[in-house]
Design a protein around this motif. Sequence first.
Motif, PDB file in Angstrom:
ATOM      1  N   VAL A 194       1.022  -1.226   0.210  1.00  0.00           N
ATOM      2  CA  VAL A 194       0.054   0.064  -0.037  1.00  0.00           C
ATOM      3  C   VAL A 194       0.793   1.397   0.097  1.00  0.00           C
ATOM      4  O   VAL A 194       0.679   2.251  -0.728  1.00  0.00           O
ATOM      5  N   ALA A 195       1.940   1.294   0.916  1.00  0.00           N
ATOM      6  CA  ALA A 195       2.678   2.365   0.999  1.00  0.00           C
ATOM      7  C   ALA A 195       3.486   2.743  -0.465  1.00  0.00           C
ATOM      8  O   ALA A 195       3.683   3.845  -0.793  1.00  0.00           O
ATOM      9  N   ILE A 196       3.836   1.634  -1.150  1.00  0.00           N
ATOM     10  CA  ILE A 196       4.484   1.851  -2.257  1.00  0.00           C
ATOM     11  C   ILE A 196       3.553   2.494  -3.218  1.00  0.00           C
ATOM     12  O   ILE A 196       3.847   3.434  -3.996  1.00  0.00           O
ATOM     13  N   LEU A 197       2.568   1.914  -3.404  1.00  0.00           N
ATOM     14  CA  LEU A 197       1.330   2.570  -4.542  1.00  0.00           C
ATOM     15  C   LEU A 197       1.014   4.032  -4.085  1.00  0.00           C
ATOM     16  O   LEU A 197       0.978   4.856  -4.955  1.00  0.00           O
ATOM     17  N   ASP A 198       0.912   4.293  -2.715  1.00  0.00           N
ATOM     18  CA  ASP A 198       0.605   5.593  -2.272  1.00  0.00           C
ATOM     19  C   ASP A 198       1.948   6.560  -2.684  1.00  0.00           C
ATOM     20  O   ASP A 198       1.524   7.363  -3.329  1.00  0.00           O
ATOM     21  N   ALA A 199       2.957   6.018  -2.534  1.00  0.00           N
ATOM     22  CA  ALA A 199       4.011   7.136  -2.862  1.00  0.00           C
ATOM     23  C   ALA A 199       4.322   7.394  -4.302  1.00  0.00           C
ATOM     24  O   ALA A 199       4.776   8.210  -4.629  1.00  0.00           O
ATOM     25  N   LEU A 200       3.730   6.385  -5.162  1.00  0.00           N
ATOM     26  CA  LEU A 200       3.866   6.649  -6.580  1.00  0.00           C
ATOM     27  C   LEU A 200       2.629   7.078  -7.200  1.00  0.00           C
ATOM     28  O   LEU A 200       2.439   7.270  -8.279  1.00  0.00           O
ATOM     29  N   GLY A 201       1.815   7.550  -6.298  1.00  0.00           N
ATOM     30  CA  GLY A 201       0.601   8.097  -6.696  1.00  0.00           C
ATOM     31  C   GLY A 201      -0.472   7.212  -7.432  1.00  0.00           C
ATOM     32  O   GLY A 201      -1.239   7.485  -8.431  1.00  0.00           O
ATOM     33  N   ILE A 202      -0.464   5.978  -7.265  1.00  0.00           N
ATOM     34  CA  ILE A 202      -1.117   4.822  -7.846  1.00  0.00           C
ATOM     35  C   ILE A 202      -2.234   4.434  -7.170  1.00  0.00           C
ATOM     36  O   ILE A 202      -2.160   3.987  -5.980  1.00  0.00           O
ATOM     37  N   ALA A 203      -3.567   4.801  -7.654  1.00  0.00           N
ATOM     38  CA  ALA A 203      -4.760   4.146  -6.943  1.00  0.00           C
ATOM     39  C   ALA A 203      -4.983   2.855  -6.975  1.00  0.00           C
ATOM     40  O   ALA A 203      -5.706   2.288  -6.105  1.00  0.00           O
ATOM     41  N   ARG A 204      -4.677   2.144  -8.182  1.00  0.00           N
ATOM     42  CA  ARG A 204      -5.113   0.671  -8.359  1.00  0.00           C
ATOM     43  C   ARG A 204      -4.092   0.020  -9.254  1.00  0.00           C
ATOM     44  O   ARG A 204      -3.578   0.866 -10.327  1.00  0.00           O
ATOM     45  N   ALA A 205      -3.868  -1.115  -9.064  1.00  0.00           N
ATOM     46  CA  ALA A 205      -2.832  -1.834  -9.735  1.00  0.00           C
ATOM     47  C   ALA A 205      -2.955  -3.284  -9.862  1.00  0.00           C
ATOM     48  O   ALA A 205      -3.774  -3.929  -8.925  1.00  0.00           O
ATOM     49  N   HIS A 206      -2.360  -3.873 -10.848  1.00  0.00           N
ATOM     50  CA  HIS A 206      -2.419  -5.438 -10.797  1.00  0.00           C
ATOM     51  C   HIS A 206      -1.404  -5.796  -9.773  1.00  0.00           C
ATOM     52  O   HIS A 206      -0.330  -5.165  -9.526  1.00  0.00           O
ATOM     53  N   ALA A 207      -1.803  -6.737  -8.933  1.00  0.00           N
ATOM     54  CA  ALA A 207      -0.845  -7.123  -7.773  1.00  0.00           C
ATOM     55  C   ALA A 207      -0.203  -8.768  -8.303  1.00  0.00           C
ATOM     56  O   ALA A 207      -1.151  -9.582  -8.468  1.00  0.00           O
ATOM     57  N   VAL A 208       1.062  -8.746  -8.225  1.00  0.00           N
ATOM     58  CA  VAL A 208       1.646 -10.007  -8.686  1.00  0.00           C
ATOM     59  C   VAL A 208       2.690 -10.460  -7.387  1.00  0.00           C
ATOM     60  O   VAL A 208       3.600  -9.659  -7.055  1.00  0.00           O
ATOM     61  N   GLY A 209       2.377 -11.831  -6.895  1.00  0.00           N
ATOM     62  CA  GLY A 209       3.366 -12.160  -5.947  1.00  0.00           C
ATOM     63  C   GLY A 209       3.785 -13.467  -5.761  1.00  0.00           C
ATOM     64  O   GLY A 209       3.105 -14.348  -6.048  1.00  0.00           O
ATOM     65  N   LEU A 210       4.960 -13.726  -5.662  1.00  0.00           N
ATOM     66  CA  LEU A 210       5.562 -15.150  -5.752  1.00  0.00           C
ATOM     67  C   LEU A 210       5.822 -15.628  -4.072  1.00  0.00           C
ATOM     68  O   LEU A 210       6.597 -14.959  -3.574  1.00  0.00           O
ATOM     69  N   SER A 211       5.449 -16.602  -3.722  1.00  0.00           N
ATOM     70  CA  SER A 211       5.662 -17.488  -2.605  1.00  0.00           C
ATOM     71  C   SER A 211       5.233 -16.327  -1.545  1.00  0.00           C
ATOM     72  O   SER A 211       3.872 -15.985  -1.317  1.00  0.00           O
ATOM     73  N   VAL A 212       6.124 -16.072  -0.503  1.00  0.00           N
ATOM     74  CA  VAL A 212       5.637 -15.000   0.441  1.00  0.00           C
ATOM     75  C   VAL A 212       5.181 -13.652  -0.009  1.00  0.00           C
ATOM     76  O   VAL A 212       4.348 -13.189   0.598  1.00  0.00           O
ATOM     77  N   GLY A 213       5.684 -13.565  -1.224  1.00  0.00           N
ATOM     78  CA  GLY A 213       5.079 -12.220  -1.830  1.00  0.00           C
ATOM     79  C   GLY A 213       3.952 -12.378  -2.224  1.00  0.00           C
ATOM     80  O   GLY A 213       2.853 -11.241  -2.332  1.00  0.00           O
ATOM     81  N   GLY A 214       3.323 -13.419  -2.404  1.00  0.00           N
ATOM     82  CA  GLY A 214       2.013 -13.952  -2.917  1.00  0.00           C
ATOM     83  C   GLY A 214       1.205 -13.921  -1.634  1.00  0.00           C
ATOM     84  O   GLY A 214      -0.122 -13.551  -1.802  1.00  0.00           O
ATOM     85  N   MET A 215       1.626 -14.136  -0.574  1.00  0.00           N
ATOM     86  CA  MET A 215       0.908 -13.905   0.681  1.00  0.00           C
ATOM     87  C   MET A 215       0.528 -12.707   1.029  1.00  0.00           C
ATOM     88  O   MET A 215      -0.653 -12.117   1.267  1.00  0.00           O
ATOM     89  N   ALA A 216       1.606 -11.625   0.659  1.00  0.00           N
ATOM     90  CA  ALA A 216       1.250 -10.296   0.886  1.00  0.00           C
ATOM     91  C   ALA A 216       0.414  -9.866  -0.137  1.00  0.00           C
ATOM     92  O   ALA A 216      -0.526  -8.920   0.255  1.00  0.00           O
TER      93      ALA A 216
END
Length: 258
Positions: free
Chosen positions: A78-100
């Motif tokens: 969420v913090a990364i999206l906020d910092a980059l001014g992105i309201a909505r994105a596709h989210a891709v996660g591998l292993s523990v990144g997928g849990m996030a």
Amino acid sequence: MTLVQSFDGVRLAVVDEGEGVPVLMAHSLGADHRIWDPVAAELRTAGFRTIRYDLRGHGASDVPDGPYDVAMFGKDMVAILDALGIARAHAVGLSVGGMAAMWLAVNAPDRVDRLVLANTTPFIPVKDRWDPLIAEALDAGLDGIAKPMILGWLSAGFKAEQPDAAVGLVNAMLHMPPAGFAGTCAILRDVDLRADLSRIAAPTLVVHGVEDERGVPASAALVSHIAGAVRADIADAAHLSPAENPGQVARAILEFLA
């Protein structure tokens, strides 16, 4: 690479490239943003903006003391999206990144367009392995942990045909901060998102390396409990499919996002 400050002051190293619809990509334990490099390059060629980052405790990001929990990793997204001014994105996660990414889709559904869960699980039933690993990492470092763990996550064909790439993945974990490894292992020990799967509304793709035998029940559970989820089986790959067969992973993601 830029540094983004998260909710608790932790600085996250972020690589933001390309133009178009944003795709936020989270990596696995012991890796860094580079594990997504070949896949991200294909996404950019297809007109997407790729945002890769190093998880807290990994790569060039800060290494706070653990334990970490999955909510921390989700709030980092969420913090990364906020910092980059992105309201909505596709989210891709591998292993523990997928849990996030799962946490993000459940707790901040307005920030997620489509969801890609690669070689991940909402719950790990084996609990007794993590505390000894945490203690070993903090006491002795990762010398005795990195090689068997990473090689156990890779397909036999990849290790035989791309030994230098396999060594590179081992070295990435070997040289990561032990505190970051230990903090992330606490997530794998404690995470339980099973009750939340039915709350995921984003269209979901489950990416499964066919040689990731331990991931078979997890992939099946994700497909059966996330409404409308579809699955892409990746040949010649085990747990780290984006590194082992990036071309097929990229094609599966692009077909899904299209």
